[in-house]
Design an enzyme around this catalytic site. Structure first.
Site, short mmCIF file in Angstrom:
data_model
loop_
_atom_site.label_atom_id
_atom_site.label_comp_id
_atom_site.label_asym_id
_atom_site.label_seq_id
_atom_site.Cartn_x
_atom_site.Cartn_y
_atom_site.Cartn_z
CG ASP A 586 41.74 54.66 -29.56
OD1 ASP A 586 42.64 55.50 -29.37
OD2 ASP A 586 40.54 54.93 -29.41
CD GLU A 818 35.00 58.24 -34.68
OE1 GLU A 818 35.84 58.19 -33.77
OE2 GLU A 818 33.86 57.73 -34.58
#
Length: 851
Positions: A586, A818
């Site tokens: 990302d 996460e």
């Protein structure tokens, strides 16, 4: 050939006529008997010829009609559909015999709806669905629980045990109320296809005495729904579980007749409501509306005991004083006289169910130890977290069916919103990264998931990989995010649903395939497993070739053996550094100005992994090397240490970097915009203070370590020592909780990318990359060379830090996360992230698939 034949036939007929005309006897008086015979013969010949003509015309007409019908059934638009939505022209992997028969039936029913707290369905496009809802209480207010979401603020939830096939146990803590849900499948004589299943729901309270009445009574809701719209039958209009256990029944082509039963030793009150709708994903709202109307009308929190005509959804409300326990049983194949329904229901309820659940839990514990050999390596807290990690990974496996939406901005003739086109209808059986946040398939996540799953159950793993590869189109492209079906789409904003066919995703499935092939070569599988793996690889090979070639052609760079991720925004004025979503990393810093001159180090290393794995598979299958498909030569080129260093190494720093059009002098600053005459708004916009130039992109982080992760660096090289120094330096990557994603020395360390995008891969600790780095450290700690001991010391410290932090967070918060904060180690981002964070189990087991 046929044309010549026709001409030959015509020439022969003409010659016979000519000969008859030249006959010197042709003017003599004919013999009447001879004429009669000739007439008979002539009529016979005419009949034969007419019959042949008629048959020919009939065949021709048949094909004309067939063509017209086909055109009507398949419109021109479908016949001429774009390549991007044309399936890959090869036999499907999932059509292999090993995925049929007993294997297919054994996996038919499961907890395959990971987006809800408890959801059951079959692996078929239009299935019966079952699920659980309940009413939670917070701050004196009721709230419906159904779909996994953070806003419900459950203290913890997740599978503490799940074997991926026929058993699972889950704990959900909602304020003072604890629900334990157990799932069990059974296949016995008399069962329909896929067998029977049972759910036990055990409701307890943390407090021995609950003062408020609304806290003393629990309301749970169990439902059955038919996606195909078939009507479900209610057992009776006046449900009384003390008189009989039957709640509902129905019939389907797949499982035959079926019944749903409820049994309990506690005093339960049961109500129901039936709905007829195609929008099953809106079921929560339907139930809440029904309850609200009843509460306003009668002041009672109970369903209406009414139903729409021919309902395809039946919801049963079970209310009781806490604590209580209830068993719900689904039995199939009930239409047969020999089905033994009562015996099967009894065997899946009460003490019989209790015994079976205990046995399944013992089997899970035994298999956990056998698969990962952790008994002598871990303390009890780590074992509990490890079992929850694999349990949640397996319990999060879902089945989805639908059509991906593909973005085609360059084709204005397709019409529709922003020129989207639908992929073909497809099914996907896959693990998911996170039940509340990402309950769907992600291509690059899935390779990491399979590193764990294949070690638990290689048959399930091959099934999942096969489903993914069957999603490949004719060009070898696989959509990177699979948002299939209404339930999956309901969790994703509309603008993020379309997939872009120019963009890839790291081919991480090769990580799992590499390990499987290596174990196959080492004879670590039993004979039947080895045969099935070989059969799988043989069928998958042509698709893996196409996938490799798609990357090798569409993502190649200007320089030989260079690659770059497509899809970066070259026009953005709001991003500090244009994101590279297709890389999976990302906002990790890349060249400040995207261009075709870029060389992305991580993609080059992914291509090395893919080519090396393809070479290994070709060896196993004894494939001949073909021009343009010599994967061994490609792997050799991409692992060429000299070429790698020429393209990506900073000699002074001893670090590897991306290459591209870059400047470090970029910043975000506030810009005021006037709206109307009296109102000003502010927005963060990007400002470039220096002209970019082609250069190495000087950001040390996960991407810098990809050659190290790929074990390309020779064990005797001075560069290896530099890599070890970067890893172990607390001012760069090292923390007491794992390696941070970006060096503290980077100009973009923990910087926002836009006004609304906080740092994501710019500092926090990610378990998938740490696992790959740990794997490389383990490799170099066993290689002869001057840095072997140093690699071992770093490996031991890093492994201990990672395991300790994940386990500590799990027991403090009830979740795997996460990512983890690089300063204090606290879990961040999505919770219940039992995707690649579950790789902590392989760290515990020191299982790295050495090659």
């Amino acid at each position: 050939m046929s044309g010549n034949g026709r001409r030959t036939t015509r020439s022969r007929t003409k010659s016979a006529a000519d000969a008859d005309g030249d006959d010197p006897l042709r003017n003599t008086k004919p013999n009447p008997k001879l004429r009669k015979d000739r007439n008979r013969a002539h009529n016979s010949i005419l009949f034969d010829v007419n019959l042949k003509v008629m048959l020919g015309v009939s065949v021709f007409a048949f094909f004309v009609i067939f063509f017209l019908i086909r055109r009507l059934v398949n419109p021109v638009e479908e016949v001429r559909r774009p390549r991007v939505v044309t399936p890959f022209p090869a036999p499907k992997i999932m059509d292999l015999p090993q995925f049929q028969g007993e294997h297919r039936e054994s996996l038919y029913w499961g907890t395959y709806r990971p987006q809800v707290y408890l959801g059951i369905r079959a692996r078929t496009p239009w299935s019966l669905l079952a699920g659980l809802m309940w009413i939670g209480v917070k701050d004196g207010r009721y709230a419906m629980r159904h779909v996994c979401q953070d806003s419900d603020e459950l203290s913890t939830y997740g599978w503490t045990h799940h074997n991926g096939r026929d058993f699972g146990h889950q704990i959900l803590v909602d304020q003072d109320m604890t629900l334990a849900t157990s799932f069990l499948k059974s296949k016995v004589d008399g069962s329909g296809y896929g067998g029977d299943w049972a759910v036990r729901i055990d409701v307890q309270s943390k407090q021995s005495e609950r003062s408020e009445d609304m806290l003393r009574t629990a309301h749970i809701f169990f439902y059955m729904a038919d996606e195909d719209g078939h009507a479900l039958s209610l057992s009776t209009d006046n449900l009384d579980v003390h008189e009989g256990s039957l709640l509902a029944s129905g019939s389907r082509m797949d499982v035959g007749g079926w019944q749903l039963h409820l049994k309990s030793m506690d005093d339960l009150e049961v109500h129901y409501s039936g709905f007829k709708t195609n929008h099953i994903h809106n079921l929560s709202e339907l139930v809440q509306e029904n309850l609200g109307a009843q509460a306003r009308k009668y002041g009672r929190l109970q369903l209406s005991d009414t139903s729409d005509g021919s309902p395809n959804i039946l919801v049963f409300q079970v209310s009781a004083r806490i604590p209580f326990k209830t068993d719900i049983v689904f039995v199939s194949g009930t239409g047969l006289q020999s089905s033994g329904v009562e015996e099967r229901v009894n065997s899946l309820t009460g003490t019989s169910l209790t015994g079976q659940l205990k046995e399944k839990q013992r089997e899970f514990d035994t298999k956990f130890e056998k698969s990962f050999n952790l008994a002598d390596k871990l303390d009890s807290e780590s074992m509990i977290a490890g079992k929850a990690a694999i349990g949640n990974m397996l319990g999060g496996i879902g089945y989805f069916y639908g059509q991906s939406k593909i973005s085609l901005p360059g084709n204005p003739n397709l019409g529709g919103l922003n020129n989207f086109i639908s992929y073909w209808p497809a099914e996907l059986y896959t693990a998911v990264p996170s039940r509340p946040f990402f309950p769907r398939g992600f291509l690059w996540d899935e390779g990491f998931h399979q590193l764990l799953i294949w070690r638990w159950d290689v048959h399930i793993s091959l099934d999942i990989i096969g489903h993914w590869l069957d999603l490949m189109n004719i060009d070898g492209w696989i959509p990177r995010e699979q948002i299939l079906g209404a339930e999956a789409r309901s969790k994703v904003p509309e603008e993020f649903i379309p997939q872009h066919p120019t963009n890839g995703n790291p081919p991480t499935l090769f990580l799992a395939l590499r390990d499987i092939v290596h174990s196959l070569k080492q004879n670590k599988f039993i004979s039947t497993e080895s045969k099935e793996i070989s059969s799988f690889l043989e069928r998958a090979y042509v698709r893996l070739e196409a996938w490799f070639q798609w990357f090798n052609t569409t993502q190649s760079g200007k320089e030989m053996s260079s690659y770059y991720w497509h899809g970066r925004d070259i026009t953005t004025t709001r991003e500090l550094n244009p994101k590279t979503l297709s890389s999976g990393l990302d906002d990790y810093p890349r060249a400040s100005h995207p261009s075709e001159d870029e060389r992305h180090l991580d993609l080059r290393c992914w291509m090395y992994l893919a080519s090396d794995c393809m070479h290994s598979i070709a060896e196993v299958l004894d494939k001949d090397t073909k021009p343009g498909k010599d994967y061994g030569a490609t792997a050799k080129l991409l692992s060429d240490f000299q070429i790698l260093n020429q393209m990506h190494l900073d000699d002074k720093y001893g670090a590897y970097f991306d290459f591209g059009n870059h400047t470090e002098k970029v910043r975000l600053h506030w810009k005021e915009n006037m709206v109307g005459h009296n109102h000003a708004t502010r927005e963060l916009v990007r400002e470039v203070l220096e002209r970019p130039e082609l250069r190495l992109v000087p950001h040390v982080g996960y991407v810098s370590l990809f050659p190290f992760m790929g074990r390309i660096i020779p064990p005797e090289s001075w560069i290896l020592e530099k890599q070890l120094d970067l890893i172990s330096n607390q001012s760069i990557l090292w923390t007491d909780y794992g390696l941070r994603s970006l060096s503290k020395t980077s100009s973009l360390y923990m910087k926002r990318n836009t006004e609304h995008d906080p740092p994501y891969w710019r500092g926090p600790i990610w378990m998938n990359m740490n696992y790959m780095i740990l794997s490389a450290l383990h490799h170099y700690s066993k290689e002869d060379g001057p840095y072997r001991d140093k690699a071992r010391a770093i490996y031991d410290d890093l492994r201990g830090n990672l395991i300790r932090n994940v386990v500590r967070n799990y027991h403090q918060t009830g979740f795997l996360w996460e990512q983890y904060d690089q300063r204090k180690g606290k879990g961040k981002g999505a919770r219940v992230f039992t995707g690649w964070t579950a790789l902590v189990v392989l760290m515990m087991a020191e299982a790295y698939g050495e090659s």
